[in-house]
Write a protein that holds these residues in place. Structure first.
Motif, PDB file in Angstrom:
ATOM      1  N   MET A   1       0.644  -1.317   0.214  1.00  0.00           N
ATOM      2  CA  MET A   1      -0.032   0.133  -0.102  1.00  0.00           C
ATOM      3  C   MET A   1       0.953   1.246  -0.034  1.00  0.00           C
ATOM      4  O   MET A   1       0.671   2.170  -1.107  1.00  0.00           O
ATOM      5  N   VAL A   2       1.862   1.225   0.992  1.00  0.00           N
ATOM      6  CA  VAL A   2       2.554   2.390   0.823  1.00  0.00           C
ATOM      7  C   VAL A   2       3.633   2.715  -0.300  1.00  0.00           C
ATOM      8  O   VAL A   2       3.646   3.525  -0.578  1.00  0.00           O
ATOM      9  N   GLY A  31       2.013   4.416  -2.878  1.00  0.00           N
ATOM     10  CA  GLY A  31       1.952   6.037  -2.637  1.00  0.00           C
ATOM     11  C   GLY A  31       0.357   6.008  -2.357  1.00  0.00           C
ATOM     12  O   GLY A  31      -0.155   7.155  -2.295  1.00  0.00           O
ATOM     13  N   GLY A  32      -0.478   4.975  -2.265  1.00  0.00           N
ATOM     14  CA  GLY A  32      -1.859   5.350  -2.169  1.00  0.00           C
ATOM     15  C   GLY A  32      -1.996   4.949  -0.422  1.00  0.00           C
ATOM     16  O   GLY A  32      -1.456   4.204   0.191  1.00  0.00           O
ATOM     17  N   ASP A  33      -3.199   5.897  -0.251  1.00  0.00           N
ATOM     18  CA  ASP A  33      -3.808   5.626   1.173  1.00  0.00           C
ATOM     19  C   ASP A  33      -5.088   6.210   1.103  1.00  0.00           C
ATOM     20  O   ASP A  33      -5.373   7.536   0.857  1.00  0.00           O
ATOM     21  N   GLY A  58      -1.427   9.103  -0.819  1.00  0.00           N
ATOM     22  CA  GLY A  58      -0.900   9.377   0.550  1.00  0.00           C
ATOM     23  C   GLY A  58      -0.472  10.884   0.760  1.00  0.00           C
ATOM     24  O   GLY A  58      -0.866  11.391   1.773  1.00  0.00           O
TER      25      GLY A  58
END
Lengths: 496, 434
Positions: B1-2, B5-7, B409
């Motif tokens: 996930m990290v 770059g997505g959150d 993110g």
């Protein structure tokens, strides 16, 4: 219990049972045994061999497909948790799903990407001391620095958004120049790390004149009319031609020197070509006018061999004449009966000559005008073939002569043009040189722009370079010949 | 996930266009709620009568405006209702009637998405030529009426570039009412290079004109929609239609509804028949292309030949007669592109031409992509056009870009929070959303 076996299928389909067991079955049984099970030494296994089923059954594990290991230890728990972003100045709490075992007080992982580029600011005092500029007011400089800070030194956007009320219109170069010069002055006049100063200063180097010039050339490159483009293309071709002529000239001179002076010429015995001392001589010969001397001589020995060599009896000769039979000898010269000299029988239609690839298009065109198809010879008899070949050779020589004539024509025209130019104007810088100047400002960080420029003029620049080399080489041929001698020398050493 | 770059913070993305309003969760690849932006309404005098009709939406559509009953969504304007009028809050890609926006957004979020606006940060899109007053008004609606925890307004041009995975691009967005060319550099619009024109409207008008005037292969065509036709019998191709109108309905159809229906018919005809020749206009090439059969709701059917390409040709060139008759024609796409490029830095032009992004539902015109490519290759040395093959990606490109942006993110520091809104007021919008 088990599914239908092959025998069942066979009985259903009423096929005869095969005499030997199916190869696939025997193979399947053999493969697991053939492999040495782990845990037995190689020597021992070779003694027991595959004929020890009990031991193998004990040692070998059942070969089942491994279950995928899905994380192991059961599923992990995810929780919806609200978080604070330390990159924000306010207390906004957003929520996201995280694994339950993560530290709830940990820093938000994306906050560390909130990097600020170092920016320069100045005090009132510093401004009055170092940064005064008749072109810029303090307010406008402040405005510029704020914009640059706001858009992280993205000058394209700064330039787009730049709208200082009451200020003169500024180009991007103006903005960059002001910003970088202010930064340079600040670095120079501030006390700090002396060692890193030159590095910093070079980072903020900006040559406005050069940038403006570069942009101007870029624009002129973009605004070329189709006519100018065509002219450029023609110049480029002309350049190539001159270069080629120069090369031929040099080669011819070398050959002449060699012939006249022999070893004393200092030239190597072997003709030196671009691709090494053993270059293809055919390639070298192509396109040289002096080599076009014998277009009419038949090149293939096909029909030369057709002359009867053996004396024939009168009777058979008469019979042959009656039945239009022509006897041919092989082309083997008398006395050689080796295998290599032997020529197998062949169909004449296999040996229909074709025009050379280089002139094929022209030759077919001319033959087309004559209404003759070269590609297809309906009846390849000896006579037709001979006529065909002679026609082909005539056309080829015509084409080549035309080419030579064209070239000479073109040379005359350019020579005249050059003469005219020399008369009309004093020695001036050619457009090429100007173009080269335009290339020169190649500051780091402008690589993109450079690639823009180098689409076409890059090529022309390269060509200018090579011609210059060529000229200098042909002027001082001693130099090149010396190097080639050594090259040939080493070659000989290797051979010897 | 990290690492990607997505959150995802369960943000909502709202993209309001002239034709449809798109709403959905950030991180999805298509919007969950797609409702027409046109809405039906009844003037207040007929209010009592209409309460008995089958309108399923108006009960939930919050307090209706005092002067009218509203019909929003899939069963809004497309369902025939007595004396219903049709409105559209957009013009030239901009919202001009903000009174309607809360109703439509509420319909999309509450009735279609079934979510509570006060729980989700919301990202709204705007065209690049939006006015500061408009975006502040939008922020006000979101914070004051929907009580959203955080808000951001992003540019459709930038979002289209993001949807194509590019930070710098020349975005050619052909929508329902407006065609625009937007140079985007590093995620910012170069405002000096931004150009737009009402070209699609000209195309629609021309198509309508082609249909309703007689030509060599068809008489004037009546553009009645299915809702107004009681029955019809099949007829030969090119023969006059045999149908009976629903006179009861016809008499009570308002002019705005009638023209809405007509426009829908024209639109359908364009979508199924019209196209663009891939190599410039050429009478011979146009006549060589296969003819297309099309049947109108009245039962009239015929084959359309070269005229179906004349419609699309308007995107690229205006005929001399047309220019002579109307000096204020909307500019063609090549004209828009060259104008946009002229306003950009010469260093930037090459980069932009290497990253042309074609977006918008209007760009799905048959053959438009190839034609654009041919036109550009002729004039620029290095052109690369990114045109998603998936129609949904083209139509909802700006929504998709918003969906990507709002699930990053690093984006979450850019939201305008309620706290900031209350503290700074309207100026925060211009300050944050550059």
């Amino acid at each position: 219990m088990s599914g239908a076996s092959a025998a069942d299928v066979r009985s259903i389909l009423s096929l005869p049972s095969p005499s030997t067991p199916a190869p696939s079955q025997s193979k399947k049984a053999a493969t697991p045994l053939a492999r040495k099970p782990s845990g037995i030494s190689r020597e021992l296994y070779s003694l027991i061999g595959p004929s020890a089923p009990t031991l193998v059954a004990q040692v070998a594990k059942p070969r089942l497909k491994q279950k995928p290991n899905l994380g192991g230890g059961g599923s992990s728990k995810w929780v919806w948790r609200s978080f604070k972003n330390s990159a924000r100045t306010d207390g906004l709490e957003l929520g996201h799903w995280v694994k339950a075992n993560t530290d709830p007080d940990a820093e938000y992982p994306f906050a560390r990407y909130n990097a600020k580029s170092p920016d320069y600011s100045y005090s009132e005092d510093e401004y009055t001391k170092f940064l005064e500029d008749p072109e810029w007011t303090k307010e406008e400089t402040d405005y510029l620095f704020n914009l640059i800070r706001e858009y992280d030194s993205r000058f394209y956007i700064v330039n787009d958004r730049y709208d200082f009320p009451g200020g003169p219109p500024r180009s991007m170069e103006d903005l960059k120049d002001r910003y970088y010069s202010v930064c340079r002055k600040l670095i120079r006049n501030r006390t700090g790390d002396e060692a890193s100063k030159p590095q910093l200063l070079s980072n903020f180097h900006f040559d406005k004149e050069r940038e403006v010039m570069r942009k101007k050339y870029l624009l002129s490159l973009e605004n070329r009319t189709p006519k100018e483009l065509a002219e450029e293309e023609a110049l480029y071709i002309e350049l190539k031609r001159i270069e080629q002529n120069e090369k031929h000239f040099k080669q011819d001179r070398d050959r002449l020197l060699r012939t006249l002076l022999g070893a004393e010429s200092g030239l190597p015995d072997l003709p030196i070509d671009e691709d090494g001392p053993l270059g293809d001589p055919k390639k070298r010969r192509r396109g040289i006018p002096s080599e076009l001397d014998s277009p009419a001589t038949p090149s293939s020995s096909l029909f030369a061999s057709a002359i009867p060599r053996r004396a024939q009896s009168a009777k058979s000769a008469a019979e042959d004449a009656l039945h239009c039979i022509q006897r041919t000898d092989g082309i083997m010269p008398a006395g050689t009966t080796t295998k290599t000299a032997h020529q197998a029988a062949y169909l004449r239609s296999f040996r229909v000559p074709y025009p050379k690839a280089a002139v094929a298009a022209r030759v077919t065109q001319i033959s087309g005008e004559l209404g003759i198809s070269l590609s297809r010879l309906v009846m390849p008899t000896r006579d037709t073939l001979m006529a065909h070949e002679s026609l082909l050779e005539t056309i080829t020589s015509l084409v080549e002569l035309k080419k030579v004539a064209d070239r000479v024509d073109q040379e005359i025209r350019t020579a005249k043009m050059r003469l005219g130019m020399r008369e009309s104007e004093p020695p001036a810088e050619g457009p090429m040189d100007v173009d080269e100047d335009g290339q020169a400002p190649d500051t780091p960080g402008e690589g993109r722009a450079h690639s823009v420029v180098s689409t076409r003029s890059g090529r022309s620049r390269k060509q200018t370079g090579t011609t210059n080399d060529r000229r200098s080489m042909s002027v001082s041929s001693v130099d090149t010949s010396a190097t080639s001698t050594t090259r040939a020398g080493t070659k000989r050493q290797k051979l010897g | 996930m990290v690492q990607y770059g997505g959150d995802e913070v369960s943000a909502l993305v709202l993209d309001i266009g002239t034709s449809t309003l798109r709403a959905g969760y950030a991180g999805d690849d298509t919007p969950k709620a797609i409702i027409p932006t046109s809405y039906g309404f009844l003037p207040v005098a007929r209010d009592g009568d209409v309460a008995m009709t089958e309108a399923d939406t108006e009960a939930d559509t919050a307090p209706p405006r005092d002067e009218s009953k509203l019909f929003i969504g899939q069963h809004g304007p497309s369902v025939w209702r007595e004396n219903m009028q049709i409105g559209n809050p957009m013009s030239e890609g901009l919202i001009t009637d903000f009174k309607m926006i809360p109703y439509m957004v509420r319909h999309a979020l509450k009735n279609v998405l079934n979510c509570k606006a006060e729980e989700h940060p919301i990202l709204v899109t705007e065209p690049a030529w939006n006015t500061p007053a408009n975006r502040e008004r939008m922020a006000e609606i979101m914070f004051e009426e929907f009580q959203v925890p955080a808000f951001y307004i992003a540019n459709t041009g930038v979002l289209n570039a993001f949807a194509a995975g590019k930070g710098s691009a020349l975005v050619i967005d052909i929508g329902h009412s407006t065609a625009s060319v937007t140079p985007v550099v590093d995620g910012f619009v170069l405002r000096k290079g931004l150009v737009h024109s009402a070209l699609p409207q000209l195309v629609y008008a021309h198509a309508k004109h082609t249909l309703i005037t007689a030509s060599h292969n068809h008489p004037p065509i009546q553009l009645f929609s299915h809702q107004l036709i009681a029955n019809k019998t099949p007829v030969e191709s090119g023969a006059g239609p045999r149908f009976t109108l629903r006179e009861d309905r016809f008499a009570k159809t308002t002019p705005s509804l009638a023209s809405h229906y007509e426009n829908r018919e024209v639109e359908e005809w364009i979508q199924s028949v019209a196209g663009v020749l891939d190599q410039g206009w050429n009478d011979q090439a146009a006549s060589q292309r296969p003819v297309r059969h099309y049947e109108f709701p009245t039962g009239f059917n015929t084959y359309f030949g070269p005229e179906r390409f004349q419609v699309g040709e308007l995107f690229f060139a205006h005929s001399r007669e047309l220019v002579a008759s109307n000096p204020h024609l909307p500019r063609t796409i090549p004209a828009l592109i060259s104008q946009a490029l002229m306003a950009c830095d010469p260093d930037m032009r090459q980069v932009l031409m290497g990253n042309v992004v074609l977006a918008g539902g209007g760009s799905l015109f048959a053959g438009l992509g190839e034609r654009l490519n041919n036109e550009l290759v002729r004039n620029f040395p290095h052109v690369k056009i990114h045109a998603p093959g998936n129609p949904a990606e083209r139509r909802y490109g700006s929504w998709l870009g918003g969906s990507i942006l709002a699930s990053l993110g690093t984006f979450h520091q850019l939201w305008i929070s309620r706290e900031e809104w209350q503290e700074h007021g309207k100026p925060i919008v211009a300050q944050r959303c550059k």
